[in-house]
Scaffold this motif. Structure first.
Motif, short mmCIF file in Angstrom:
data_model
loop_
_atom_site.label_atom_id
_atom_site.label_comp_id
_atom_site.label_asym_id
_atom_site.label_seq_id
_atom_site.Cartn_x
_atom_site.Cartn_y
_atom_site.Cartn_z
N LEU A 65 0.84 -1.30 0.07
CA LEU A 65 -0.08 0.07 0.16
C LEU A 65 0.94 1.34 0.06
CD1 LEU A 65 -2.56 1.52 0.03
CD2 LEU A 65 -2.67 1.24 2.74
N ASP A 66 0.83 2.08 -0.95
CA ASP A 66 1.61 3.12 -1.05
C ASP A 66 0.66 4.42 -0.93
OD1 ASP A 66 3.39 5.24 -2.07
OD2 ASP A 66 3.78 4.51 -3.83
N ILE A 67 0.95 4.88 0.38
CA ILE A 67 0.08 6.12 0.81
C ILE A 67 0.66 7.26 0.46
CG2 ILE A 67 -1.01 7.27 2.75
CD1 ILE A 67 -1.10 4.24 4.19
N GLY A 68 0.05 8.14 -0.34
CA GLY A 68 0.55 9.48 -0.90
C GLY A 68 1.51 9.11 -1.96
N GLY A 69 1.15 8.10 -2.79
CA GLY A 69 2.11 7.47 -3.84
C GLY A 69 2.71 8.41 -4.85
N GLY A 70 1.80 9.67 -4.91
CA GLY A 70 2.26 10.48 -6.26
C GLY A 70 2.41 9.65 -7.41
N GLN A 71 3.26 9.86 -8.18
CA GLN A 71 3.50 9.45 -9.45
C GLN A 71 3.82 7.83 -9.52
OE1 GLN A 71 5.63 11.86 -11.88
NE2 GLN A 71 5.20 13.82 -10.69
N GLY A 72 3.86 7.27 -8.47
CA GLY A 72 4.17 5.75 -8.41
C GLY A 72 5.58 5.30 -8.76
N GLN A 73 6.56 6.11 -8.92
CA GLN A 73 7.63 5.41 -9.42
C GLN A 73 8.26 4.36 -8.81
OE1 GLN A 73 7.25 8.83 -9.38
NE2 GLN A 73 7.92 9.98 -11.14
N PHE A 74 8.32 4.44 -7.46
CA PHE A 74 8.96 3.39 -6.63
C PHE A 74 8.08 2.38 -6.69
CE2 PHE A 74 10.34 1.13 -2.57
CZ PHE A 74 11.71 0.86 -3.14
N SER A 75 6.85 2.58 -6.44
CA SER A 75 5.86 1.23 -6.56
C SER A 75 5.97 0.54 -7.60
CB SER A 75 4.50 1.97 -6.39
OG SER A 75 4.21 2.23 -5.17
N LEU A 76 6.16 1.02 -8.84
CA LEU A 76 6.32 0.39 -10.01
C LEU A 76 7.59 -0.45 -10.08
CD1 LEU A 76 5.39 -0.11 -12.87
CD2 LEU A 76 7.04 1.87 -13.66
N GLN A 77 8.70 0.09 -9.36
CA GLN A 77 9.58 -0.99 -9.42
C GLN A 77 9.56 -2.06 -8.50
OE1 GLN A 77 13.49 0.82 -7.80
NE2 GLN A 77 13.37 2.54 -9.26
N LEU A 78 8.80 -2.02 -7.60
CA LEU A 78 8.22 -3.11 -6.65
C LEU A 78 7.40 -3.99 -7.36
CD1 LEU A 78 7.75 -1.45 -3.07
CD2 LEU A 78 9.85 -2.31 -4.24
N ALA A 79 6.43 -3.53 -8.20
CA ALA A 79 5.47 -4.29 -9.02
C ALA A 79 6.20 -5.14 -9.84
CB ALA A 79 4.54 -3.26 -9.55
N LYS A 80 7.32 -4.48 -10.50
CA LYS A 80 8.14 -5.37 -11.60
C LYS A 80 8.77 -6.27 -10.77
CE LYS A 80 8.92 -1.70 -14.60
NZ LYS A 80 10.31 -0.76 -15.50
N GLN A 81 8.98 -6.60 -9.41
CA GLN A 81 9.61 -7.71 -8.86
C GLN A 81 8.53 -8.40 -8.37
OE1 GLN A 81 13.15 -6.32 -6.55
NE2 GLN A 81 12.25 -4.44 -7.03
#
Length: 270
Positions: A65-81
């Motif tokens: 859960l990315d709270i205040g995730g903005g543009q999601g750049q780091f979440s995307l890195q985790l999603a790719k893993q």
């Protein structure tokens, strides 16, 4: 209206603006250009990725859960893993950019436009990993948000918390000649709402997390060198050398305390 009363009115309006949590609808595109697409933003992502890698945090199938995730750049890195991402932000403009970013990679994301304070009802479950990056310093009452963040982390799970560092802020202000008011922000940036409202003391944050049943496993300073090195020197030695040094020094005392940001990886006690 007299000049004095006009000044008072402007200051009052600025104060009113800064006593509410910051929404970045008006700055989303600018942030994309001036932060995330710059060496500063790239260094931030490198530091976060290294912390997750060093602590071997499991990502395959993890709920994030990315709270205040903005543009999601780091979440995307985790999603790719292999992580499953839920992301929220109070700014619809930011959220749209995040949705576009995930869509471009053909990766699903559960995105909702809501404030941090509303996550209890919008995302009522516990997660393996909760991200909260560069959000606390924009809240009017940042410490009030910590229990809400903690409640979203399952026992044994992780809270990745990055915040604007009081010590790094003060040092930067001193280096810029604001020896009379190192705790303050650039007045123009403050008026325009572009300066974080509440730089935070990492020791106080760590103490609050401990009281909430967390143990800080990683404490990193981010941009310990980059922000305090003259641009001409950065250009001479090259960004790769700056990044390498920053990543090393950011884990060392006392230098990590001078980072512009602090990143905590805190594990909730079982």
């Amino acid at each position: 209206m007299t000049h004095d009363s006009a000044d008072h009115s402007s200051l009052e309006a600025a104060h009113k603006h800064l006593t509410v949590d910051r929404n970045f609808d008006d700055l989303a595109a600018r942030f994309s250009r001036t932060i995330y697409a710059t060496p500063r933003g790239q260094l931030r992502l490198l530091a976060l990725a290294q912390d997750f890698s060093d602590l071997a945090i499991p990502l395959e199938g993890a709920t994030v859960l990315d709270i205040g995730g903005g543009q999601g750049q780091f979440s995307l890195q985790l999603a790719k893993q292999g992580a499953n991402i839920s992301l929220c932000d109070v700014s619809q403009e930011m959220l749209t950019l995040a949705q576009d970013l995930f869509a471009a990679e053909n990766i699903p994301v559960n995105s909702q436009c809501c404030s941090l304070q509303a996550t209890d009802s919008v995302f009522p479950h516990e997660y393996d990993i909760v991200l909260n990056h560069a959000v606390l310093e924009w809240l009017e009452h940042p410490f009030d948000a910590l229990p809400q963040l903690a409640a979203r982390v399952r026992p044994g799970g992780w809270l990745s918390l990055m915040f604007y560092n009081l010590h790094g802020h003060e040092w930067r202000q001193l280096m810029n000649g604001r020896t009379h008011a190192p705790k303050g922000a650039n007045p123009r940036l403050r008026r325009e709402g572009n300066a974080p409202q509440h730089p935070l003391d990492p020791d106080a944050i760590e103490q609050a997390l401990t009281q909430l049943g967390f143990s800080v496993r990683r404490w990193r300073g981010i941009r310990c060198i980059h922000d305090h090195m003259h641009q001409k020197i950065r250009e001479r030695i090259g960004q790769e050398a700056v990044n390498k040094s920053d990543l090393e020094v950011g884990l060392q005392e006392p230098y990590r305390r001078l980072g512009r940001y602090v990143h905590f990886l805190a594990q909730r006690n079982p």
